[in-house]
Write an enzyme that holds these catalytic residues in place. Structure first.
Site, PDB file in Angstrom:
ATOM      1  N   GLY A 189       5.032  -1.097   2.741  1.00 13.18           N
ATOM      2  CA  GLY A 189       4.212   0.079   2.495  1.00 13.18           C
ATOM      3  C   GLY A 189       5.000   1.375   2.434  1.00 13.18           C
ATOM      4  N   HIS A 202       0.812  -1.217   0.000  1.00 19.18           N
ATOM      5  CA  HIS A 202       0.000   0.000   0.000  1.00 19.18           C
ATOM      6  C   HIS A 202       0.848   1.271   0.000  1.00 19.18           C
ATOM      7  CE1 HIS A 202       0.829   0.597   4.332  1.00 19.18           C
ATOM      8  NE2 HIS A 202       0.753  -0.732   4.396  1.00 19.18           N
ATOM      9  N   ASP A 203       0.374   2.252  -0.761  1.00 15.19           N
ATOM     10  CA  ASP A 203       0.931   3.620  -0.762  1.00 15.19           C
ATOM     11  C   ASP A 203       2.321   3.719  -1.376  1.00 15.19           C
ATOM     12  OD1 ASP A 203      -1.324   4.871   0.772  1.00 15.19           O
ATOM     13  OD2 ASP A 203      -0.616   3.475   2.295  1.00 15.19           O
TER      14      ASP A 203
END
Length: 257
Positions: free
Chosen positions: A137, A119-120
């Protein structure tokens, strides 16, 4: 172009020439632009936006929920650019609200088999991720980076443009542009001279970057002293400017040294 055994949600928006293979599942709030090929057994969850002329091969999983215990189902997204090759069993998660809600993949990237992008993360353009490289992440990867097989990158780390990681590298600190790093934990091993030659860097530019490397890593200077020397050097040797900009932005964090 859509195989009858593919499952496409009624809210998904696919350009007219998109190909979808058998047993692939495309969920709600997915947009796929022209020329993109999606092979068999691919799962794409939304919100996800995929650009033009990508090739996504079997068993890839794109846009699934972030692997973050703080995630509570907020509307976040995955955005993939153009002309990427995403090989077998690649997994890319959507963003979280703590990371501006978006995972970003740029253009012209090669993601080999079993890559994981959490994520991200933000991936630039023209990168190569060899088999089984994994990003935690909030990792940032700049343009033209090459990650060798089984490279592991800790959360919140950044890797600067044109850097190269050796096989099995474990990266827990930021990697400045142009560097070769390898090992567990990873250590610097000079500049990525061969990669720079292939991308059109002149012998003079490469010489400037080797001089900068020696200032940063071989003369026993503190980071502050090395930054001061590089600041002066960058006024007459412009190839050093991207390296200096990365280090100045990164001065409160920890780089591989």
């Amino acid at each position: 172009m859509i195989h009858p055994q593919a499952i496409i949600d009624s809210s998904a928006e696919l350009a007219g020439d998109v190909t979808v293979g058998p047993f692939s599942v495309i969920g709600p709030n997915v947009t796929v632009d022209a020329g993109t090929y999606i092979g068999p057994h691919v799962v794409i969850e939304g919100p996800t936006r995929i650009g033009r002329d990508n090739r996504i091969l079997q068993f890839a999983s794109l846009g699934s929920d972030p692997q973050d215990k703080k995630y509570r189902g907020e509307p976040t997204e995955l955005v993939i650019g153009d002309r990427n090759l995403i090989r077998e069993s690649v997994t890319i998660n959507r963003g979280t609200l703590n990371g501006n809600g978006r995972t970003l993949i740029g253009d012209d990237n090669l993601l080999m088999a079993y890559i994981h992008i959490a994520h991200d993360c933000r991936i630039g353009n023209n990168t190569i991720f060899s088999n089984n490289a994994s990003l935690a992440g909030h990792v940032h990867i700049d343009d033209w980076v090459i990650l060798s097989g089984f490279t592991l990158v800790h959360q919140f780390c950044s890797i600067g443009a044109h850097a190269f990681t050796g096989m099995g590298s474990a990266i827990a600190k930021d990697v400045p542009p142009y560097m070769i790093v390898s090992g567990n934990p990873a250590h610097p091993h000079g500049i990525n001279k061969e990669g720079l030659k292939r991308r059109g860097f002149s012998p003079e530019q490469i010489s400037q970057l080797r001089r900068a490397y020696k200032l940063l890593y071989r003369q026993g200077l503190t980071l502050d002293d090395a930054l001061a020397e590089l600041t002066v050097l960058a006024t007459t040797e412009p190839a050093i400017r991207p390296l200096l900009d990365f280090l100045q932005k990164d001065v409160r964090r920890s780089i591989i040294r």
